[in-house]
Design a protein around this motif. Structure first.
Motif, PDB file in Angstrom:
ATOM      1  N   THR A   1       3.169  15.678  -2.261  1.00  0.00           N
ATOM      2  CA  THR A   1       3.210  16.949  -2.996  1.00  0.00           C
ATOM      3  C   THR A   1       4.645  17.313  -3.357  1.00  0.00           C
ATOM      4  OG1 THR A   1       3.375  18.166  -0.914  1.00  0.00           O
ATOM      5  CG2 THR A   1       1.158  17.863  -1.814  1.00  0.00           C
ATOM      6  N   SER A   2       5.550  16.373  -3.222  1.00  0.00           N
ATOM      7  CA  SER A   2       6.976  16.718  -3.357  1.00  0.00           C
ATOM      8  C   SER A   2       7.697  16.058  -4.511  1.00  0.00           C
ATOM      9  CB  SER A   2       7.708  16.368  -2.052  1.00  0.00           C
ATOM     10  OG  SER A   2       7.268  17.183  -0.998  1.00  0.00           O
TER      11      SER A   2
ATOM     12  N   HIS B   1       6.682  -3.703 -21.265  1.00  0.00           N
ATOM     13  CA  HIS B   1       6.968  -4.176 -19.892  1.00  0.00           C
ATOM     14  C   HIS B   1       8.020  -3.285 -19.232  1.00  0.00           C
ATOM     15  CE1 HIS B   1       5.501  -8.597 -20.689  1.00  0.00           C
ATOM     16  NE2 HIS B   1       4.755  -7.713 -21.318  1.00  0.00           N
ATOM     17  N   ASP B   2       7.975  -2.022 -19.532  1.00  0.00           N
ATOM     18  CA  ASP B   2       8.988  -1.080 -19.052  1.00  0.00           C
ATOM     19  C   ASP B   2       8.537  -0.486 -17.718  1.00  0.00           C
ATOM     20  OD1 ASP B   2      10.653   1.067 -18.521  1.00  0.00           O
ATOM     21  OD2 ASP B   2      10.444   1.984 -20.509  1.00  0.00           O
ATOM     22  N   ALA B   3       8.925  -1.161 -16.650  1.00  0.00           N
ATOM     23  CA  ALA B   3       8.469  -0.775 -15.313  1.00  0.00           C
ATOM     24  C   ALA B   3       8.956   0.607 -14.908  1.00  0.00           C
ATOM     25  CB  ALA B   3       8.945  -1.807 -14.289  1.00  0.00           C
ATOM     26  N   ILE B   4      10.179   0.920 -15.242  1.00  0.00           N
ATOM     27  CA  ILE B   4      10.760   2.186 -14.774  1.00  0.00           C
ATOM     28  C   ILE B   4       9.980   3.366 -15.350  1.00  0.00           C
ATOM     29  CG2 ILE B   4      12.861   3.601 -14.717  1.00  0.00           C
ATOM     30  CD1 ILE B   4      13.083   0.973 -13.094  1.00  0.00           C
ATOM     31  N   THR B   5       9.720   3.322 -16.634  1.00  0.00           N
ATOM     32  CA  THR B   5       8.968   4.412 -17.260  1.00  0.00           C
ATOM     33  C   THR B   5       7.529   4.476 -16.750  1.00  0.00           C
ATOM     34  OG1 THR B   5      10.327   4.281 -19.251  1.00  0.00           O
ATOM     35  CG2 THR B   5       8.177   5.356 -19.475  1.00  0.00           C
ATOM     36  N   ALA B   6       6.892   3.339 -16.671  1.00  0.00           N
ATOM     37  CA  ALA B   6       5.497   3.328 -16.239  1.00  0.00           C
ATOM     38  C   ALA B   6       5.366   3.849 -14.809  1.00  0.00           C
ATOM     39  CB  ALA B   6       4.930   1.912 -16.346  1.00  0.00           C
ATOM     40  N   LEU B   7       6.276   3.429 -13.959  1.00  0.00           N
ATOM     41  CA  LEU B   7       6.208   3.869 -12.564  1.00  0.00           C
ATOM     42  C   LEU B   7       6.524   5.343 -12.412  1.00  0.00           C
ATOM     43  CD1 LEU B   7       7.614   0.798 -10.704  1.00  0.00           C
ATOM     44  CD2 LEU B   7       5.558   2.057 -10.065  1.00  0.00           C
ATOM     45  N   ARG B   8       7.435   5.815 -13.216  1.00  0.00           N
ATOM     46  CA  ARG B   8       7.765   7.242 -13.147  1.00  0.00           C
ATOM     47  C   ARG B   8       6.531   8.081 -13.515  1.00  0.00           C
ATOM     48  NH1 ARG B   8      12.492  10.461 -13.178  1.00  0.00           N
ATOM     49  NH2 ARG B   8      13.904   8.672 -13.238  1.00  0.00           N
ATOM     50  N   LEU B   9       5.831   7.648 -14.533  1.00  0.00           N
ATOM     51  CA  LEU B   9       4.599   8.354 -14.912  1.00  0.00           C
ATOM     52  C   LEU B   9       3.583   8.304 -13.771  1.00  0.00           C
ATOM     53  CD1 LEU B   9       4.389   6.895 -18.522  1.00  0.00           C
ATOM     54  CD2 LEU B   9       4.607   9.339 -17.992  1.00  0.00           C
ATOM     55  N   ALA B  10       3.462   7.143 -13.166  1.00  0.00           N
ATOM     56  CA  ALA B  10       2.491   6.992 -12.080  1.00  0.00           C
ATOM     57  C   ALA B  10       2.893   7.832 -10.867  1.00  0.00           C
ATOM     58  CB  ALA B  10       2.367   5.516 -11.700  1.00  0.00           C
ATOM     59  N   GLN B  11       4.171   7.782 -10.528  1.00  0.00           N
ATOM     60  CA  GLN B  11       4.634   8.550  -9.363  1.00  0.00           C
ATOM     61  C   GLN B  11       4.465  10.047  -9.601  1.00  0.00           C
ATOM     62  OE1 GLN B  11       8.587   6.775  -9.112  1.00  0.00           O
ATOM     63  NE2 GLN B  11       8.036   5.722  -7.205  1.00  0.00           N
ATOM     64  N   GLN B  12       4.797  10.478 -10.814  1.00  0.00           N
ATOM     65  CA  GLN B  12       4.645  11.905 -11.117  1.00  0.00           C
ATOM     66  C   GLN B  12       3.193  12.355 -10.947  1.00  0.00           C
ATOM     67  OE1 GLN B  12       6.374  11.965 -15.026  1.00  0.00           O
ATOM     68  NE2 GLN B  12       8.283  12.925 -14.332  1.00  0.00           N
ATOM     69  N   ALA B  13       2.281  11.518 -11.365  1.00  0.00           N
ATOM     70  CA  ALA B  13       0.865  11.897 -11.260  1.00  0.00           C
ATOM     71  C   ALA B  13       0.396  11.850  -9.808  1.00  0.00           C
ATOM     72  CB  ALA B  13       0.015  10.973 -12.131  1.00  0.00           C
ATOM     73  N   LEU B  14       0.690  10.745  -9.135  1.00  0.00           N
ATOM     74  CA  LEU B  14       0.128  10.553  -7.799  1.00  0.00           C
ATOM     75  C   LEU B  14       0.807  11.420  -6.752  1.00  0.00           C
ATOM     76  CD1 LEU B  14      -1.888   9.026  -6.045  1.00  0.00           C
ATOM     77  CD2 LEU B  14      -0.136   7.287  -5.655  1.00  0.00           C
ATOM     78  N   PHE B  15       2.111  11.538  -6.834  1.00  0.00           N
ATOM     79  CA  PHE B  15       2.842  12.201  -5.751  1.00  0.00           C
ATOM     80  C   PHE B  15       2.889  13.721  -5.918  1.00  0.00           C
ATOM     81  CE2 PHE B  15       5.404   8.082  -4.813  1.00  0.00           C
ATOM     82  CZ  PHE B  15       4.265   7.509  -4.301  1.00  0.00           C
ATOM     83  N   THR B  16       2.051  14.217  -6.813  1.00  0.00           N
ATOM     84  CA  THR B  16       1.866  15.675  -6.915  1.00  0.00           C
ATOM     85  C   THR B  16       0.389  16.030  -6.773  1.00  0.00           C
ATOM     86  OG1 THR B  16       1.650  15.472  -9.307  1.00  0.00           O
ATOM     87  CG2 THR B  16       3.856  15.988  -8.458  1.00  0.00           C
ATOM     88  N   SER B  17      -0.407  15.075  -6.300  1.00  0.00           N
ATOM     89  CA  SER B  17      -1.864  15.290  -6.357  1.00  0.00           C
ATOM     90  C   SER B  17      -2.563  15.324  -5.004  1.00  0.00           C
ATOM     91  CB  SER B  17      -2.514  14.189  -7.215  1.00  0.00           C
ATOM     92  OG  SER B  17      -2.109  14.303  -8.552  1.00  0.00           O
ATOM     93  N   TYR B  18      -1.814  15.245  -3.940  1.00  0.00           N
ATOM     94  CA  TYR B  18      -2.491  15.203  -2.641  1.00  0.00           C
ATOM     95  C   TYR B  18      -3.082  16.565  -2.292  1.00  0.00           C
ATOM     96  CZ  TYR B  18      -3.622  13.734   2.062  1.00  0.00           C
ATOM     97  OH  TYR B  18      -4.285  13.405   3.212  1.00  0.00           O
TER      98      TYR B  18
END
Lengths: 327, 327, 327, 327
Positions: free
Chosen positions: A325-326, C310-327
């Motif tokens: 959540t951070s 194949h832009d890992a940094i952008t793709a991962l940032r999108l994924a992290q933003q979605a997942l790590f704010t959803s718990y």
């Protein structure tokens, strides 16, 4: 951990790389000065670790200092390059005593560079010290040389700290300083106060360690002098962007540092072979800042209580609630 | 297997190497002609696989042919270098269609070189085709490009064989052609008769395969077009000297080839970073000749009977008796 | 993925376990009915996979149905126990044809149980089919038996689906159906429409695969008939709680299912040796629900665009933003 | 190493096993007395390590002694079973102090059994001491308990030796005594002369160690109190028959013992799940006798000279010539 937490990086994060296949490199060569300029573009980055000799040109200490000053960067450590061609069969453990002496001289020079920059330590990464094949070396003699070489430097430079960065392997098939425990065993044998560990999160993972446990062990021996982070798939030192594969174990690692009130720079040791290096560093630090926020939110007492019962489910739920959540 | 068994090696066996640490190389640079001269010093070596473009200088095909003739060496295959800087993000799977076209052109040139030397195949080793991070690629699109790229070449050059050398990873964290089964799946999809596998013993070990099983599977699909050997610790593609770590599995691999009456060159794919390359090749071939003697001694019918019962103890005892008395 | 997403679990999640050390078990034995009662305590769990024969007592189908009904649980699949003592040397590949026939009969019975419960499939987990030692088996014959055994069942029961759950190893040192590609290769050889893959996230990780890639490959072959999740350290099939080690790759796995519009139950295959099994399942499902929320939040088009580069940094940032704010 | 070299085995070599899949066991249960009778059938086997309590029945020490005498077997060590259900969350490190006390009592009883049989040591294999998940335990507290528990036993029983058998993992995901260096670090902290290492060749391989190096390190610390051998694929503790996968590293291991004039029993720690246990032990010892012959033939001075130059090719050629002509 606080608002004034410093973030750092090995300057090689901003270099380009070669490997045994792309012998023409994953990008045009860069000098250390180019790399410093790139490092300067990363928000929140204020500290670097420098290879020595300075790569890519004929630079004086003063040149480097000027370049760093221009970017507002300080030096945390100097990493003498004891893993290039002349050291292919080892630095401290080279079978040729003349090459062992060369390594000693290069590191001694690097010690002076540490003094010049007012840095924290000489970083020893003896990646060529080890063996590849069964029957290749006399293991007792090799380990003795590993210890004696570091001990001599520490004795000759009592004003400085030396940190050993262990890793299981690469470029040797087996590295001499291979694990946190092996390195502590060597350091205890040396018996001097100015030798410690630079704990690389990814090297611990790669070695089958739990990085939080490695950190605790080094702290309990009074030897955690520095650390850096990155990520990998546990089977190799991939030096990927921190937080992209093992965010929970990374969080546990920082939780352990915080619980022990360990203060120091949060450094990156990443090799963005095919990525934009400024973006890769920025993205990692953004994750580390999420970790900071999560630590501020985490109920340490509740985690400790769950740990006292070895209650993984409860402890992890607390950790997940804080971290996920951070961002 | 017989007295006229041919032995071969990738010509890079006799080059020197760089990696991300020893950026100045594990020895002075050598040209392909230097390497050919070293290869000529290895008794029993009569066949080589050549990188294309020819490394270390501006050599014509005729120059290379003359150098090979002087050493009595033939060419088995040509390996286009589709893993250098321009291909860092992939050859067949590069996100840039222009780079994919460059790869196609380079391999097409290599096909002509195969014709010139009367070699057996174009060897494709798409080491940069794959991915490093979660979320980095569209896996369906990537695999489609992997297949289409090879299929196009095979369709355009029906007179030639193309062999794919799979590997789990390195330099990418995940390689697209990662295993024997994945590669066969791709080849079946391509559906052309002139695409097969170059089975590297060490890549199979590294991928958790039993190399003998990999060979049998490729043979049963009619796709084992070539092979090479080396050794490693199963966790990385160490390209060590064949027979120094896994002699029994190497013996089982050759047992499987012999049982299937597979004929072909026994090649080496070794990277002697710190060793004398002539000694490393000679030592490997000496072991392979011990394997030949052991195969001549082995009671194939008795092994088969033990295998029909899955009786490991008996089968291994037969194998050990043959191999460990044949050096 | 939606509010009506179903969650399931293998009923063994709620059993107790033995291993070669704790031969008296990690807890008192439970019957399948005990396990069903525990499963009923997990909020959001509505589907189970049942071992056959029913463990821990002499239960009829009707007994089991009553127990399930009492908990509001449905059956998704039946897993015949083709890995117990009699099958120690293999089920489909046992050297004894009589034992192969026993396996066939047991699975045929299980097929009837599938019909009785109106379940989706017979799940084949041939964990004892493989080998341990070099030279132990005739690899061609073993693989042929692996394929023929499944093919015969599929041909005899065209009204039912059979799913193969592959794994690299354990309890055998090498399992015959070892990877997604190997299994697809076998399924293509069988050539029947009613044989597919049950993709276990942890088995893919353990096998060095990227589970998202494995899912895409199985989908593209029209063979992804089921899936389950858990977690591990990539070196063994630890069957840990889903989301505790590899949350990002788990998210990528579900992203891939969603992108392909794959519909099906999200199942758990966890072995909580020392944990409370209800808590372990609940905790995993809570994480999966966070994944659902994150998928709803994720910008699929932006991820696709990053992946096209194949832009890992952008793709991962999108994924992290979605997942790590959803718990 | 000589004609009177003793060979031994853990008595569990002759038991049958269960695992989480074949819960009905890989064969009918056997009592320790059954196992002793099987051990007696292995030519050249004269020493055993016994689990305590005695498995499979209600046997007195005298019963066991009579059974051993009938087979001409002696006892080298006693292995208290501190890894069964009650110890599922740890023996020395169990979160419940009452269970830690139970472990202490069981081991204290085992110490008396050592005295009764005139054995060499109590063998500690704390396989349940460790952790599975990130955040599960307080690593500092856990390690302290690991050390304190062993230290207390050693202090209370100064007339006896205690040996710790380390292993990276299984049944825990991480074991507390995980490596040779970690164990030596703990032993040095304990600081008593009667605590040492039982070095398992396969555990060292599994942990990424070179077993010869592990042996040398333990010897140089004066702590190599015992050893046993087996084999595996380096990724798990497969407990396969010694010499079937890594004969050269096994040879290097014994070379190192011989070079250091280490005397002791050559023990087997194998788990022949699906093999005849007498045949599996006999086959392993036959290989060990080949190793003995090879050691007698090996030119130690020439190996040493090659090792002084880190000359792998020469050293391995000497080793291969000796070993691969000695079966």
């Amino acid at each position: 951990m606080s608002s004034e937490q410093k973030f750092g990086a090995g300057i090689w994060h901003f270099a380009t790389y070669v490997d045994r296949y792309a012998t023409d490199g994953y990008g045009a060569p860069r000098t250390v000065v180019d790399a410093i300029e790139l490092a300067g573009q990363v928000p929140d980055l204020s500290v670097v670790d420098l290879n020595y000799p300075f790569f890519g040109g004929d630079f004086t200490r003063e040149d480097i200092k000027a370049a760093l000053d221009a970017q507002g960067l300080e030096v945390i450590g100097i990493t003498p390059e004891i893993y290039t061609r002349v050291f292919a069969k080892g630095s401290f453990t080279n079978p040729d005593p003349g090459v062992r002496e060369l390594a000693h001289e290069l590191i001694t020079e690097a010690a002076d560079v540490v003094r010049y920059f007012g840095a924290d330590y000489v970083k020893l990464w003896p990646g060529q010290d080890g063996w590849d094949y069964p029957f290749q070396v006399d293991h007792g003699a090799l380990w003795k040389n590993s210890i004696d070489g570091v001990g001599r430097l520490a004795a000759e430079n009592p004003d400085l700290k030396f940190v050993i960065e262990y890793k299981p392997r690469e470029p040797r098939v087996h590295m001499s300083y291979s694990s946190v425990a092996r390195t502590l065993l060597g350091i205890e044998k040396i018996g001097l106060p100015n030798v410690g560990i630079l704990l690389d999160f990814g090297h611990a993972l790669f070695g089958g360690e739990s990085p939080a446990d490695s950190a605790q062990l080094a702290i309990d021996h009074g030897r955690l002098f520095g650390m850096d982070v990155n990520d990998n798939l546990r089977g190799w030192d991939d030096d990927m962007v921190a937080g992209t594969v093992h965010p929970i174990e990374l969080f546990e690692f920082f939780y352990t540092l915080e619980k022990n009130n360990w203060k120091g720079v949060w450094q990156l040791d990443q090799f963005p072979f095919r990525e934009d290096s400024v973006a890769a560093a920025t993205s990692a630090i953004d994750f580390l800042k999420a970790v900071q926020r999560a630590l501020a939110k985490l109920d340490f007492a509740a985690v400790q209580e769950a740990q006292d019962n070895h209650d993984a489910i409860t402890a992890l739920r607390l950790a997940q609630q804080a971290l996920f959540t951070s961002y």
